[in-house]
Scaffold this motif. Structure first.
Motif, PDB file in Angstrom:
ATOM      1  N   HIS A  91      23.961 115.200 101.313  1.00  0.00           N
ATOM      2  CA  HIS A  91      23.664 116.155 100.238  1.00  0.00           C
ATOM      3  C   HIS A  91      22.174 116.502 100.291  1.00  0.00           C
ATOM      4  O   HIS A  91      21.343 115.642 100.570  1.00  0.00           O
ATOM      5  N   PRO A  92      21.820 117.777 100.051  1.00  0.00           N
ATOM      6  CA  PRO A  92      22.687 118.863  99.621  1.00  0.00           C
ATOM      7  C   PRO A  92      23.486 119.460 100.780  1.00  0.00           C
ATOM      8  O   PRO A  92      23.063 119.396 101.928  1.00  0.00           O
ATOM      9  N   ASN A  93      24.621 120.050 100.445  1.00  0.00           N
ATOM     10  CA  ASN A  93      25.371 120.812 101.430  1.00  0.00           C
ATOM     11  C   ASN A  93      25.898 122.079 100.768  1.00  0.00           C
ATOM     12  O   ASN A  93      25.752 122.285  99.560  1.00  0.00           O
ATOM     13  N   PHE A  94      26.510 122.940 101.569  1.00  0.00           N
ATOM     14  CA  PHE A  94      26.947 124.234 101.061  1.00  0.00           C
ATOM     15  C   PHE A  94      28.037 124.101 100.012  1.00  0.00           C
ATOM     16  O   PHE A  94      28.106 124.900  99.067  1.00  0.00           O
ATOM     17  N   VAL A 158      22.207 124.028 106.536  1.00  0.00           N
ATOM     18  CA  VAL A 158      22.461 125.379 106.024  1.00  0.00           C
ATOM     19  C   VAL A 158      21.992 125.568 104.580  1.00  0.00           C
ATOM     20  O   VAL A 158      22.100 126.668 104.046  1.00  0.00           O
ATOM     21  N   VAL A 159      21.465 124.524 103.954  1.00  0.00           N
ATOM     22  CA  VAL A 159      21.020 124.616 102.560  1.00  0.00           C
ATOM     23  C   VAL A 159      19.578 124.134 102.460  1.00  0.00           C
ATOM     24  O   VAL A 159      19.205 123.132 103.077  1.00  0.00           O
ATOM     25  N   SER A 160      18.780 124.826 101.664  1.00  0.00           N
ATOM     26  CA  SER A 160      17.395 124.434 101.420  1.00  0.00           C
ATOM     27  C   SER A 160      17.344 123.212 100.502  1.00  0.00           C
ATOM     28  O   SER A 160      17.780 123.273  99.350  1.00  0.00           O
ATOM     29  N   LYS A 161      16.833 122.090 101.005  1.00  0.00           N
ATOM     30  CA  LYS A 161      16.734 120.875 100.195  1.00  0.00           C
ATOM     31  C   LYS A 161      15.764 121.072  99.035  1.00  0.00           C
ATOM     32  O   LYS A 161      15.977 120.545  97.944  1.00  0.00           O
ATOM     33  N   ARG A 162      14.714 121.834  99.274  1.00  0.00           N
ATOM     34  CA  ARG A 162      13.729 122.075  98.205  1.00  0.00           C
ATOM     35  C   ARG A 162      14.373 122.813  97.040  1.00  0.00           C
ATOM     36  O   ARG A 162      14.180 122.444  95.879  1.00  0.00           O
ATOM     37  N   PHE A 163      15.179 123.845  97.348  1.00  0.00           N
ATOM     38  CA  PHE A 163      15.837 124.604  96.290  1.00  0.00           C
ATOM     39  C   PHE A 163      16.842 123.729  95.541  1.00  0.00           C
ATOM     40  O   PHE A 163      16.893 123.740  94.318  1.00  0.00           O
ATOM     41  N   TYR A 164      17.614 122.948  96.286  1.00  0.00           N
ATOM     42  CA  TYR A 164      18.634 122.096  95.655  1.00  0.00           C
ATOM     43  C   TYR A 164      17.992 121.031  94.776  1.00  0.00           C
ATOM     44  O   TYR A 164      18.457 120.778  93.652  1.00  0.00           O
ATOM     45  N   SER A 243      23.134 134.198  98.197  1.00  0.00           N
ATOM     46  CA  SER A 243      22.407 134.568  99.416  1.00  0.00           C
ATOM     47  C   SER A 243      22.353 133.420 100.412  1.00  0.00           C
ATOM     48  O   SER A 243      22.227 133.638 101.622  1.00  0.00           O
ATOM     49  N   GLU A 244      22.460 132.174  99.913  1.00  0.00           N
ATOM     50  CA  GLU A 244      22.454 131.014 100.806  1.00  0.00           C
ATOM     51  C   GLU A 244      23.636 131.056 101.777  1.00  0.00           C
ATOM     52  O   GLU A 244      23.579 130.471 102.858  1.00  0.00           O
ATOM     53  N   ALA A 245      24.721 131.720 101.387  1.00  0.00           N
ATOM     54  CA  ALA A 245      25.909 131.770 102.244  1.00  0.00           C
ATOM     55  C   ALA A 245      25.616 132.460 103.571  1.00  0.00           C
ATOM     56  O   ALA A 245      26.299 132.197 104.576  1.00  0.00           O
TER      57      ALA A 245
END
Length: 385
Positions: A91-94, A158-164, A243-245
């Motif tokens: 984690h994080p993941n999509f 595929v996911v920004s850890k900072r954003f999550y 938009s992350e998709a």
């Protein structure tokens, strides 16, 4: 590969790769008010093939809502449906992000909720098809008589850890734990299947329970009257998560160096990820080819996702799928693709000079290359290479 066909879809995308009686349909979606007409053109073309497979490059409606209509109407049985591999226990993941998006949409804008990952999987799992997640790997899958390399995605990246992590600070520990628990259960299905499963083996039983678990989280939040976000803040977060998709988009190419019609397909991949792919700086060497018959540009040729493929490879045709939309803020096709003295042709589904920056003051309302194929010029239902 004998045929490459690109369908005008308005602001959307659908490309068919075929060989004899076999075809692989890469995406089928549209934002246009005329989307049903566009879908029918694709459906009619599918009638010509005995063996059909499909690829959903990523989970955005302008790439997949045609498949939703096909599934609901029980049309065109695909033997295999390929999807991005976004399933991981880290984690994080999509999947985490899709669950959070579902929660935010259900609370703050239920009438605007878009298709979720599990809405789609539930629909697919009610059909007797194989579903295969794809990730970066040489010779990742075999269709239409050819092997294909997958250059992206890498599920953990595929996911920004900072954003999550910033998002988690605004959620309660109870919500975060519930999100990650459900995410792990979804990922377990795909990981335990070793990359391929038959949908009807568990789909009708399992995926409805996912929806029930998600709705229980929403009900709990509403009962506690937990004010997680203001409505403007929630809508901004939903937009960012959507938009992350793009970062999950499948990027793939032919494996065989001797194929004369090499193709590179890119979905809506971001330019930052495309640069890493082109430089082959990711784990597991899957380099770009020196020559391509055609390259499909990312994200409908808009400037936000512009990538200069000419710095890394040579190609004969550049595919751009973009046309009219009922969303006026959609971006125009970037003039950066219309390079001076270019040696490639542009094959484009554009239907109006108003949405294409390539029609500048010098070229006025004509394409700059006589060999270009533009829907604005020829008004075709299918552009064939």
């Amino acid at each position: 590969m004998t045929n490459i066909k690109m369908f005008p879809m308005g602001f959307g995308e659908s490309v068919m790769l075929s060989n004899g009686s076999e075809c692989m349909l890469v995406d089928c979606g549209s934002e246009s008010e005329y989307k049903n007409t566009y879908f029918n053109n694709v459906f009619n073309e599918l009638d010509h093939y005995d063996k059909k497979s499909a690829m959903l490059s990523h989970f955005h409606e302008d790439h997949i809502n045609g498949f939703i209509r096909m599934a609901k109407e029980n049309r065109h049985r695909f033997e295999t449906v390929y999807i991005p591999d976004v399933f991981t226990f880290s984690h994080p993941n999509f999947v985490d992000m899709e669950i959070i998006k579902y929660i935010l949409e259900s609370i703050h804008c239920p009438g605007e909720r878009t298709l979720s990952l599990w809405d789609l999987l539930k629909l697919l799992c009610n059909k007797k098809i194989n579903i295969k997640p794809l990730k970066r790997e040489k010779n990742a899958f075999y269709e239409i008589g050819e092997e294909f390399d997958v250059l992206w995605p890498v599920p953990e990246n595929v996911v920004s850890k900072r954003f999550y992590n910033a998002l988690k600070l605004k959620l309660t520990a109870e919500i975060v734990n519930s999100v990650e628990r459900i995410s792990d259960q979804i990922s377990e299905l795909f990981i335990s299947s070793e990359g391929r499963f038959t949908a009807d083996s568990f789909g009708e039983v399992y995926f409805p329970n996912i929806g029930e678990m998600l709705d229980e989280i929403v009900i709990t939040i509403k009962e506690k009257d937990t004010n997680l976000f203001s409505e403007p803040e929630a809508k901004k977060l939903i937009k960012t998560i959507r938009s992350e998709a793009n970062k999950t988009s499948i990027v793939f190419q032919n494996s065989d160096e001797n194929i004369c019609k090499n193709v590179l397909m890119t979905g809506d991949i971001t330019n930052g990820i495309m640069k890493k792919i082109a430089e082959n700086s990711l784990t597991g060497s899957v380099p770009l080819k020196k020559n391509y018959y055609c390259v499909k540009v990312p994200h409908h040729g808009t400037e936000t996702h512009y990538f200069n493929f000419g710095c890394y490879t040579v190609f004969q045709n550049l595919l751009i799928s973009n046309g009219e939309t009922n969303k006026p803020r959609r971006r125009k096709i970037s003039k950066q693709y219309n390079l001076l003295n270019r040696e490639y042709n542009i094959v484009c589904t554009n239907c109006s000079f108003e949405i294409c920056e390539c029609f500048d003051a010098f070229y006025k309302t004509t394409c700059s290359n006589a060999n270009d194929k533009c829907n604005f010029k020829c008004d075709r239902k299918i552009l064939i290479l």
